[in-house]
Design a protein around this motif. Sequence first.
Motif: not given
Length: 455
Positions: A157-168
């Motif tokens: 869950x946390x990793x997904x959120x981070x990768x979304x942040x990373x992508x933006x």
Amino acid sequence: MTMTEQNNTICAISTPSGVGGIAVIRVSGHDAIAIADTLWQGKSLLEAASHTVHYGSIADREGNIIDDCVATVFRGPRSFTGEDVVELSVHGSVYVQKETVNALLSAGARLAERGEFTRRAFASGKMDLAQAEGVADLIASRSRAAHDIAVRQMRGGFSKRLSMLHDSLLELASLLELELDFSEEDVEFASRRKLYEQAVELRDEIQRLATSFDSGNAIKEGIPVAIIGPTNVGKSSLLNALVGDDRAIVSDIHGTTRDLIEDTVNIGDFTFRFIDTAGIRDTSDTVEQLGIDRSRRAIGRAAILLQVIDAVNPRTIEYADNIAGSQHLITVINKTDAASSDKAKAIVGQTETIVEVSARTHDGIERLRDTLTGIARTLLAGSGDIIVTNARHYQALTAALPPLNRVIDGLTANLSGDFIAQDLREVLHHLGSITGSVTTQEILTSIFTRFCIGK
Ligand SMILES: Nc1nc2c(ncn2[C@@H]2O[C@H](COP(=O)(O)OP(=O)(O)OP(=O)(O)O)[C@@H](O)[C@H]2O)c(=O)[nH]1
Ligand SMILES: [Mg+2]
């Protein structure tokens, strides 16, 4: 990890040390199945399909039977580590466990280091670093709330959120690059306004995640609750009542408790860490004064304060200076078995949460426990769906904020894109360090050595 290490086959007892009904010995690596098979008496494991279970015996190299055994075969990459894995379930005698491991060692495996199975899972891309840390937290979790957070983290869950942040962030960076490439041609690809808004949104999200660490950490380690008040009001008696044990010395002598006394206990879904403190009063006793200084410091570190007032002889103390707005204050009127709470109520503020108890008869203690879990639930709910519980993640998020603020300032000041891009790269670096897309061997070692052997 060097290549040779990676190719090594490792083994370890994965169940807790000591005697148990069953013990599981895990073998992982290129030769896991072959090594287990040399000790195996039964249908050959070499031909076994992945995810199958086999009954047989395990013997030492001389052929002496060690135990009956159930072997579970996982073929890589569909295993926890991504390598071939055999799990041997034997009877849980210490001797059988040791002999099985010795036999595996003499057949060519080596003992796993702490966390090495999980480290291999990370190395083979089965999980990212934050997820691996979720595994460690899950093993360590003591309450339902801590367990829930760890499960979410382990599942990514946390990793997904981070990768979304990373992508933006990457998108931000590429928009800036575009701007650089085309600036001379006077083409406006990305309006600065848009970039600015996106950066601010990112900052707020990272800020929110970083802030959630306060409650995340409290939920994981136990929510700190300081029991404070004047001397002899029954603070230590209350601690004992809450933890259900004679943890602290109780006496009618004022100034009995000199040092902080801590105990953790689970109430409902949460772990609480209760801290009994020395009663606050003016004293000429040097040791007592040191204890009182500690009490005041403990007030600063608590998420919840239980201010205890004696119904028989109601007094309060002045600690308003020490209480922060984010701390929850509960006024506990104690000794209600011996006196009415009216006098005590008259001296406390109207707005305060008041719980009447008797530490002696345990009257009202259940209500106090309910009040505590109620506050814990608001702590949890107020932190959003993703909660940071890991100090390393918190540090990385905090480190990402200054460069991100520079990005925002740069956009406001209309600085050229290449200045801004540099700060953006720094933000990306810090976020990447959480999931492990940028790490050093040193960091990996420090993370995985905190695991137990066999995990
Ligand atoms: N009647 C009655 N007496 C209580 C109650 N709780 C505590 N006491 C008595 O109050 C006295 C002080 O109790 P402690 O728990 O030692 O008080 P404290 O606040 O920890 O005192 P210090 O450590 O000196 O600051 C003891 O004699 C207790 O037995 C209660 O609920 N009812
Ligand atoms: Mg005490």
